[in-house]
Design an enzyme around this catalytic site. Structure first.
Site, PDB file in Angstrom:
ATOM      1  N   GLU A  59      25.636  32.939 -19.495  1.00 30.12           N
ATOM      2  CA  GLU A  59      25.964  33.890 -20.559  1.00 30.12           C
ATOM      3  C   GLU A  59      25.449  35.272 -20.183  1.00 30.12           C
ATOM      4  O   GLU A  59      24.475  35.413 -19.437  1.00 30.12           O
ATOM      5  CB  GLU A  59      25.300  33.423 -21.860  1.00 30.12           C
ATOM      6  CG  GLU A  59      25.560  34.308 -23.073  1.00 30.12           C
ATOM      7  CD  GLU A  59      24.980  33.704 -24.355  1.00 30.12           C
ATOM      8  OE1 GLU A  59      25.188  34.292 -25.424  1.00 30.12           O
ATOM      9  OE2 GLU A  59      24.328  32.647 -24.273  1.00 30.12           O
ATOM     10  N   ASN A 107      32.173  30.181 -30.548  1.00 34.41           N
ATOM     11  CA  ASN A 107      30.861  29.614 -30.274  1.00 34.41           C
ATOM     12  C   ASN A 107      30.060  29.485 -31.565  1.00 34.41           C
ATOM     13  O   ASN A 107      29.946  30.456 -32.323  1.00 34.41           O
ATOM     14  CB  ASN A 107      30.091  30.509 -29.298  1.00 34.41           C
ATOM     15  CG  ASN A 107      28.675  30.023 -29.066  1.00 34.41           C
ATOM     16  OD1 ASN A 107      28.451  29.075 -28.327  1.00 34.41           O
ATOM     17  ND2 ASN A 107      27.702  30.670 -29.699  1.00 34.41           N
ATOM     18  N   GLU A 108      29.528  28.297 -31.823  1.00 32.42           N
ATOM     19  CA  GLU A 108      28.590  28.058 -32.938  1.00 32.42           C
ATOM     20  C   GLU A 108      29.027  28.740 -34.234  1.00 32.42           C
ATOM     21  O   GLU A 108      28.231  29.403 -34.909  1.00 32.42           O
ATOM     22  CB  GLU A 108      27.176  28.489 -32.543  1.00 32.42           C
ATOM     23  CG  GLU A 108      26.593  27.639 -31.423  1.00 32.42           C
ATOM     24  CD  GLU A 108      25.136  27.958 -31.105  1.00 32.42           C
ATOM     25  OE1 GLU A 108      24.587  28.926 -31.682  1.00 32.42           O
ATOM     26  OE2 GLU A 108      24.553  27.248 -30.275  1.00 32.42           O
ATOM     27  N   TYR A 159      18.964  21.748 -28.254  1.00 34.16           N
ATOM     28  CA  TYR A 159      17.859  22.145 -27.384  1.00 34.16           C
ATOM     29  C   TYR A 159      16.622  21.344 -27.772  1.00 34.16           C
ATOM     30  O   TYR A 159      16.465  20.935 -28.921  1.00 34.16           O
ATOM     31  CB  TYR A 159      17.614  23.654 -27.487  1.00 34.16           C
ATOM     32  CG  TYR A 159      18.749  24.471 -26.934  1.00 34.16           C
ATOM     33  CD1 TYR A 159      18.857  24.720 -25.578  1.00 34.16           C
ATOM     34  CD2 TYR A 159      19.740  24.986 -27.777  1.00 34.16           C
ATOM     35  CE1 TYR A 159      19.914  25.455 -25.062  1.00 34.16           C
ATOM     36  CE2 TYR A 159      20.796  25.723 -27.270  1.00 34.16           C
ATOM     37  CZ  TYR A 159      20.882  25.955 -25.912  1.00 34.16           C
ATOM     38  OH  TYR A 159      21.931  26.687 -25.406  1.00 34.16           O
ATOM     39  N   GLU A 179      26.217  22.880 -24.583  1.00 33.47           N
ATOM     40  CA  GLU A 179      24.913  23.553 -24.475  1.00 33.47           C
ATOM     41  C   GLU A 179      23.822  22.514 -24.671  1.00 33.47           C
ATOM     42  O   GLU A 179      23.736  21.891 -25.736  1.00 33.47           O
ATOM     43  CB  GLU A 179      24.742  24.677 -25.507  1.00 33.47           C
ATOM     44  CG  GLU A 179      25.537  25.926 -25.195  1.00 33.47           C
ATOM     45  CD  GLU A 179      25.166  27.096 -26.104  1.00 33.47           C
ATOM     46  OE1 GLU A 179      23.990  27.184 -26.521  1.00 33.47           O
ATOM     47  OE2 GLU A 179      26.063  27.917 -26.398  1.00 33.47           O
ATOM     48  N   GLN A 223      20.812  27.420 -19.515  1.00 30.90           N
ATOM     49  CA  GLN A 223      21.868  28.007 -18.710  1.00 30.90           C
ATOM     50  C   GLN A 223      21.574  27.762 -17.225  1.00 30.90           C
ATOM     51  O   GLN A 223      20.715  26.934 -16.924  1.00 30.90           O
ATOM     52  CB  GLN A 223      21.981  29.486 -19.028  1.00 30.90           C
ATOM     53  CG  GLN A 223      22.426  29.721 -20.468  1.00 30.90           C
ATOM     54  CD  GLN A 223      22.641  31.187 -20.800  1.00 30.90           C
ATOM     55  OE1 GLN A 223      22.783  32.034 -19.939  1.00 30.90           O
ATOM     56  NE2 GLN A 223      22.623  31.504 -22.080  1.00 30.90           N
TER      57      GLN A 223
END
Length: 505
Positions: free
Chosen positions: A26, A171-172, A243, A291, A351
């Site tokens: 990103e 995204n999201e 995450y 992700e 990432q």
């Protein structure tokens, strides 16, 4: 501690999609600038990309890479990154409160991806923009010639189209932090119409619709239901993000979060099946876990920084120093993706460089592999083929996030040619070696080709690779396993990750 497992050639989970080992990069922090791109670096090639980073990337054999975001994409104008570099505008990136110079845009990134041997997976802005801008982006990238956008690309020196197959629809969009955040039905309708427009270009385009940003969102999992009810017949994948961290410094609870992730995948698979049945649909939708990574070491401080700093260019952000414990966790999460490969077809480590990444760099200086580089590399190299069922019988423990968790975390893959099997095995115990006995049925005669191990000493749990000491935690040759009478036997060190490769004679 003793554990047994059974693997049979005829009992499989699914054919693994190679894209299970994809990555994400990103326009954020130093992922692009002084990460992959640094024209003044001693190793920079003619296009300004760091060859030392490219060398590390190539060794990962990454199949696909998601770009350009991430939160960044929800206010991004892709047109800012095309044409002469000295004429490109500098913009304020509202997602990460920094300046974007646009010196790297789609054509530069496509050149880098081609040099690295990676297929592009592009995201369109559905936060501040919509169908028209997405359609134009696809035309610029994929149409051969004879139209405004395709001829503009050719005028920029790119005659052949990129023929990008994978397109992410925003995204999201469930996140209130996202620029252009929408309600589920509103986003589902937009995604449906955008997907139809994108697929109208032909060429086997696949689209990824936004699922939940994580499984703790208040709208999860009803977000997925509402979105899919709007667009099920016209999309191919739904994205999941998650995450992980271990702020409590409890290794066993940390490792148990992999079981939590399995429940996340299972729940969304159930939502997919429900919507398919409700709509009497004929197509299947799979999961794109686009992700995932460990993110907690500097998370609190980073959050304070980016909310207060004054729009810097390529600031240090989310630069995690990963340790042995994180490497073991990442190996376990990859095992879970293999075990769930019937539903998870694409996954992207987030990432790739500097920003919560397996590769780190110093501006003007060296590049090095963090501890999580190695399990990611092993899975990418040897985790391709057919995922096999593994029945485990061994000691278990209870944790805060999951109960009845196996100390032995194991996945197995039969290569496409049927000539080799790779077993990825983790002993989660912080202090006790594990006597292992894996019965291998239906393969014929086997021989041990290689055993690589990381860890073996929980005292090293918090040890990380750094710029000054880049090889403190690396794989080493294991010597305590053998094949005897159709079984893999021996010992797994405490607190260790192992890759065991077996050849079929």
């Amino acid at each position: 501690m003793k554990a047994r497992a059974t693997i049979h050639r005829d009992y499989s989970v699914a054919q693994i999609d190679n894209r299970l080992y994809s990555a994400f990069i990103e326009h954020m922090g130093r992922a692009i600038y002084t990460g992959i791109y640094e024209p003044d670096h001693p190793t920079a090639n003619a296009h300004g990309f760091r060859n030392d980073v490219l060398d590390l990337v190539r060794e990962l054999n990454i199949p696909a890479i998601r770009y350009p975001g991430g939160n960044f994409v929800s206010a991004y104008k892709w047109e800012d990154g095309i044409g002469p570099q000295d004429e490109r505008p500098v913009r304020l990136d509202l997602a990460w409160r920094s300046k974007e110079t646009n010196q790297v845009g789609i054509n530069e990134f496509a050149r880098w991806a081609d040099d690295a041997g990676i297929e592009m997976m592009l995201a369109v802005n559905l936060g501040t923009r919509g169908i028209e801008e997405a359609r134009n982006f696809v035309e610029y990238c994929n149409h051969p010639s004879g139209t405004h956008w395709s001829d503009l690309r050719r005028s920029h020196g790119v005659e052949k189209p990129y023929d990008v197959k994978m397109w992410c629809l925003g995204n999201e969009m469930d996140g209130p932090w996202q620029i252009g955040h929408m309600e589920a039905k509103e986003y589902g309708r937009l995604a449906d119409e955008t997907s139809k427009a994108v697929k109208a270009f032909g060429g086997g385009i696949e689209t990824v619709v936004c699922g939940s940003s994580n499984d703790q969102m208040p709208t999860y999992p009803d977000w997925e239901r509402q979105v899919l009810e709007e667009c099920y017949e016209n999309v191919d994948y739904i994205s999941l993000h998650k995450y992980f961290g271990n702020s409590s410094r409890n290794s066993l609870n940390y490792f148990a979060k992999i079981e939590e992730t399995g429940r996340y995948i299972q729940s969304i698979a159930g939502v997919i099946d429900y919507v398919k049945a409700k709509k009497r649909a004929q197509n299947d939708i799979y999961i794109c876990f686009d992700e995932w990574n460990v993110w907690y070491h500097n998370r609190e401080q980073d959050s304070k920084n980016w909310k207060s700093w004054d729009w810097p260019e390529a600031p240090e952000l989310l630069e995690e120093d990963y340790n042995l414990e994180d490497a073991i966790f990442v190996g376990g999460l990859l095992n879970e993706f293999i075990r769930r490969s019937d539903r998870v077809k694409i996954a992207c480590i987030a990432q790739l460089v500097n920003v919560i990444a397996p590769i780190r760099t110093k501006a003007g200086g060296p590049a090095w592999a963090t501890t999580i580089y190695y399990p990611y590399q092993f899975a990418s190299l040897y985790g391709r083929g057919t995922a096999l069922n593994v029945a485990v019988d061994g000691p278990r423990y209870d944790a805060e996030v999951a109960q009845d968790v196996n100390y032995l975390d194991v996945a197995a893959v039969l290569a496409d040619d049927g000539q080799s099997i790779t077993v990825f095995a983790i002993n989660r115990s912080p202090d006790e070696a594990m006597t292992l006995d894996v019965a291998l049925h239906g393969f014929g005669e086997l021989r041990l080709v290689d055993h690589q191990v990381m860890g073996g000493n929980s005292a090293d749990a918090r040890v990380a690779n750094t710029c000054e000491e880049p090889e403190r935690i690396v794989p080493r040759k294991g010597d305590k396993l053998s094949v005897e009478a159709g079984a893999l036997k021996g010992e797994l060190p405490a607190f260790s990750y192992s890759v065991i490769r077996l050849a079929v004679k």
